[in-house]
Design a protein around this motif. Structure first.
Motif, mmCIF file in Angstrom:
data_model
loop_
_atom_site.group_PDB
_atom_site.id
_atom_site.type_symbol
_atom_site.label_atom_id
_atom_site.label_comp_id
_atom_site.label_asym_id
_atom_site.label_seq_id
_atom_site.Cartn_x
_atom_site.Cartn_y
_atom_site.Cartn_z
ATOM 1 N N LEU A 157 5.977 77.336 -31.184
ATOM 2 C CA LEU A 157 6.048 77.851 -29.796
ATOM 3 C C LEU A 157 7.596 77.824 -29.168
ATOM 4 C CD1 LEU A 157 3.143 75.652 -28.721
ATOM 5 C CD2 LEU A 157 2.995 77.919 -29.095
ATOM 6 N N GLN A 158 8.200 79.006 -29.511
ATOM 7 C CA GLN A 158 9.685 78.911 -29.152
ATOM 8 C C GLN A 158 10.117 79.993 -28.004
ATOM 9 O OE1 GLN A 158 11.919 77.337 -31.189
ATOM 10 N NE2 GLN A 158 10.371 76.302 -32.097
ATOM 11 N N ARG A 159 9.356 80.147 -27.245
ATOM 12 C CA ARG A 159 9.557 81.084 -26.288
ATOM 13 C C ARG A 159 9.989 80.131 -24.782
ATOM 14 N NH1 ARG A 159 5.519 85.680 -25.087
ATOM 15 N NH2 ARG A 159 7.270 86.242 -23.956
ATOM 16 N N GLY A 160 10.455 79.028 -25.073
ATOM 17 C CA GLY A 160 10.965 78.247 -23.807
ATOM 18 C C GLY A 160 9.947 77.744 -22.886
ATOM 19 N N GLY A 161 10.137 77.020 -21.789
ATOM 20 C CA GLY A 161 9.206 76.205 -20.879
ATOM 21 C C GLY A 161 9.154 75.121 -21.254
ATOM 22 N N ASP A 162 8.223 74.454 -20.445
ATOM 23 C CA ASP A 162 8.004 73.096 -20.517
ATOM 24 C C ASP A 162 6.596 72.894 -21.432
ATOM 25 O OD1 ASP A 162 7.172 70.488 -20.085
ATOM 26 O OD2 ASP A 162 7.747 70.318 -18.333
ATOM 27 N N LEU A 163 6.568 72.533 -22.551
ATOM 28 C CA LEU A 163 5.270 72.650 -23.616
ATOM 29 C C LEU A 163 4.463 71.493 -23.024
ATOM 30 C CD1 LEU A 163 6.770 73.271 -26.914
ATOM 31 C CD2 LEU A 163 5.793 74.851 -25.498
ATOM 32 N N GLU A 164 4.837 70.176 -22.699
ATOM 33 C CA GLU A 164 4.076 69.365 -22.026
ATOM 34 C C GLU A 164 3.262 69.966 -20.568
ATOM 35 O OE1 GLU A 164 3.771 64.819 -20.303
ATOM 36 O OE2 GLU A 164 5.476 65.362 -21.662
ATOM 37 N N ALA A 165 3.844 70.660 -19.796
ATOM 38 C CA ALA A 165 3.213 71.101 -18.488
ATOM 39 C C ALA A 165 2.372 72.270 -19.135
ATOM 40 C CB ALA A 165 4.362 71.651 -17.774
ATOM 41 N N THR A 166 2.688 72.873 -20.072
ATOM 42 C CA THR A 166 1.813 74.072 -20.521
ATOM 43 C C THR A 166 0.562 73.448 -21.130
ATOM 44 O OG1 THR A 166 3.547 75.577 -20.884
ATOM 45 C CG2 THR A 166 1.535 75.846 -22.133
ATOM 46 N N PHE A 167 0.822 72.390 -22.140
ATOM 47 C CA PHE A 167 -0.382 71.520 -22.712
ATOM 48 C C PHE A 167 -1.121 71.120 -21.540
ATOM 49 C CE2 PHE A 167 -2.180 67.454 -24.176
ATOM 50 C CZ PHE A 167 -2.826 68.047 -25.397
ATOM 51 N N ILE A 168 -0.741 70.587 -20.562
ATOM 52 C CA ILE A 168 -1.686 69.824 -19.496
ATOM 53 C C ILE A 168 -2.381 71.233 -18.904
ATOM 54 C CG2 ILE A 168 -1.456 68.690 -17.144
ATOM 55 C CD1 ILE A 168 0.781 67.369 -18.330
ATOM 56 N N GLN A 169 -1.652 72.144 -18.481
ATOM 57 C CA GLN A 169 -2.473 73.433 -17.852
ATOM 58 C C GLN A 169 -3.657 73.787 -18.705
ATOM 59 O OE1 GLN A 169 0.178 76.645 -17.278
ATOM 60 N NE2 GLN A 169 -1.127 77.686 -16.005
ATOM 61 N N VAL A 170 -3.192 73.954 -20.073
ATOM 62 C CA VAL A 170 -4.465 74.507 -20.941
ATOM 63 C C VAL A 170 -5.412 73.668 -20.960
ATOM 64 C CG1 VAL A 170 -4.704 74.930 -23.403
ATOM 65 C CG2 VAL A 170 -2.934 76.064 -22.191
ATOM 66 N N VAL A 171 -5.357 72.237 -21.164
ATOM 67 C CA VAL A 171 -6.584 71.156 -21.188
ATOM 68 C C VAL A 171 -7.164 71.191 -19.906
ATOM 69 C CG1 VAL A 171 -6.987 68.959 -21.553
ATOM 70 C CG2 VAL A 171 -5.147 69.858 -23.146
ATOM 71 N N LYS A 172 -6.504 71.345 -18.817
ATOM 72 C CA LYS A 172 -7.267 71.238 -17.499
ATOM 73 C C LYS A 172 -8.030 72.394 -17.367
ATOM 74 C CE LYS A 172 -4.120 68.652 -14.521
ATOM 75 N NZ LYS A 172 -3.293 68.392 -13.294
ATOM 76 N N ALA A 173 -7.501 73.810 -17.716
ATOM 77 C CA ALA A 173 -8.231 74.904 -17.777
ATOM 78 C C ALA A 173 -9.417 74.895 -18.423
ATOM 79 C CB ALA A 173 -7.394 76.073 -18.115
ATOM 80 N N TYR A 174 -9.270 74.345 -19.911
ATOM 81 C CA TYR A 174 -10.495 74.238 -20.601
ATOM 82 C C TYR A 174 -11.513 73.304 -19.988
ATOM 83 C CZ TYR A 174 -13.742 72.528 -24.202
ATOM 84 O OH TYR A 174 -14.763 72.351 -25.245
ATOM 85 N N LEU A 175 -11.293 71.930 -19.605
ATOM 86 C CA LEU A 175 -12.090 71.143 -19.123
ATOM 87 C C LEU A 175 -12.985 71.772 -17.657
ATOM 88 C CD1 LEU A 175 -9.990 67.953 -19.109
ATOM 89 C CD2 LEU A 175 -11.964 68.575 -20.680
ATOM 90 N N ALA A 176 -11.949 72.592 -16.977
ATOM 91 C CA ALA A 176 -12.813 72.929 -15.767
ATOM 92 C C ALA A 176 -13.595 74.408 -16.025
ATOM 93 C CB ALA A 176 -11.500 73.554 -14.858
ATOM 94 N N GLY A 177 -13.299 74.839 -17.136
ATOM 95 C CA GLY A 177 -14.097 76.049 -17.215
ATOM 96 C C GLY A 177 -15.470 75.836 -18.035
ATOM 97 N N TRP A 178 -15.352 74.722 -18.777
ATOM 98 C CA TRP A 178 -16.685 74.650 -19.659
ATOM 99 C C TRP A 178 -17.996 74.316 -18.647
ATOM 100 C CZ3 TRP A 178 -17.736 74.234 -24.646
ATOM 101 C CH2 TRP A 178 -18.995 73.732 -24.895
#
Length: 195
Positions: free
Chosen positions: A163-184
């Motif tokens: 994952l080399q395109r920059g950005g805050d990977l921890e913030a991205t991780f949180i966003q992705v997990v929240k999206a999964y939990l909300a979408g289920w």
């Protein structure tokens, strides 16, 4: 004549894990582990009959420690979704602290290295219980498998520097997990309508 040094199996497993993290799995042997404890290699065979036997114990110890970190992070009185997010963050942190042992435990395809299924089930059931709080008991296993797949895939990409395109990977991780939990709960087995 003095008695030979007695080495406990737990100490052997912990030392093996440290050596795997420092030297890499391919460079770790029972002879190296024996040298670490200043004993002869054959004395280790009382505890582990082979390197495979030792690595199976390393994998179980890694899994237990990872699950313990997750359970500790999810043990607060917060709502289940926040607890699951905390558990996912603990998982990610654990993998970043122990990448070589994690790779050994979760990416090695050899069935001989897999810990006992009953032990793995006992470790997974408390995590599934949190998913049952979030969704239904009937959906809890599928939801748990999905979040494991998501978290595992993300952290594997991270520790393999994919994952080399920059950005805050921890913030991205949180966003992705929240999206999964909300979408289920909204999915109910149906695909979203195309617009």
């Amino acid at each position: 004549m003095p008695y030979p040094v007695q080495v406990e199996p737990t100490a052997l497993v912990h030392a093996a894990r440290e050596l795997i993290e420092q030297q890499g799995l391919e460079n770790v042997s029972l002879a190296m582990l024996a040298a670490h404890f200043n004993v002869k290699a054959p004395s280790l065979y009382r505890h582990f009959s082979s390197k495979t036997d030792l690595l199976r114990a390393v994998n179980l110890d890694t899994t237990r420690e990872l699950v313990h970190a997750m359970q500790t992070a999810g043990s607060s009185a917060q709502p289940p979704a926040q607890r699951m997010l905390n558990m996912a963050l603990a998982y990610r942190a654990y993998v970043h602290q122990h990448p070589a042992c994690y790779r050994l435990a979760y990416t090695h395809g050899s069935p001989e290295l897999r810990p006992d299924e009953a032990e793995l089930l006992a470790l997974a059931l408390p995590l599934q219980a949190v998913m049952a709080e979030l969704y239904s008991e009937a959906d809890s296993l599928a939801a748990l498998r999905g979040v494991y797949a998501l978290v595992h895939g993300f952290v594997m990409l991270e520790i393999n520097h994919m994952l080399q395109r920059g950005g805050d990977l921890e913030a991205t991780f949180i966003q992705v997990v929240k999206a999964y939990l909300a979408g289920w709960p909204n999915a109910n087995g149906a695909l979203p309508a195309s617009g």
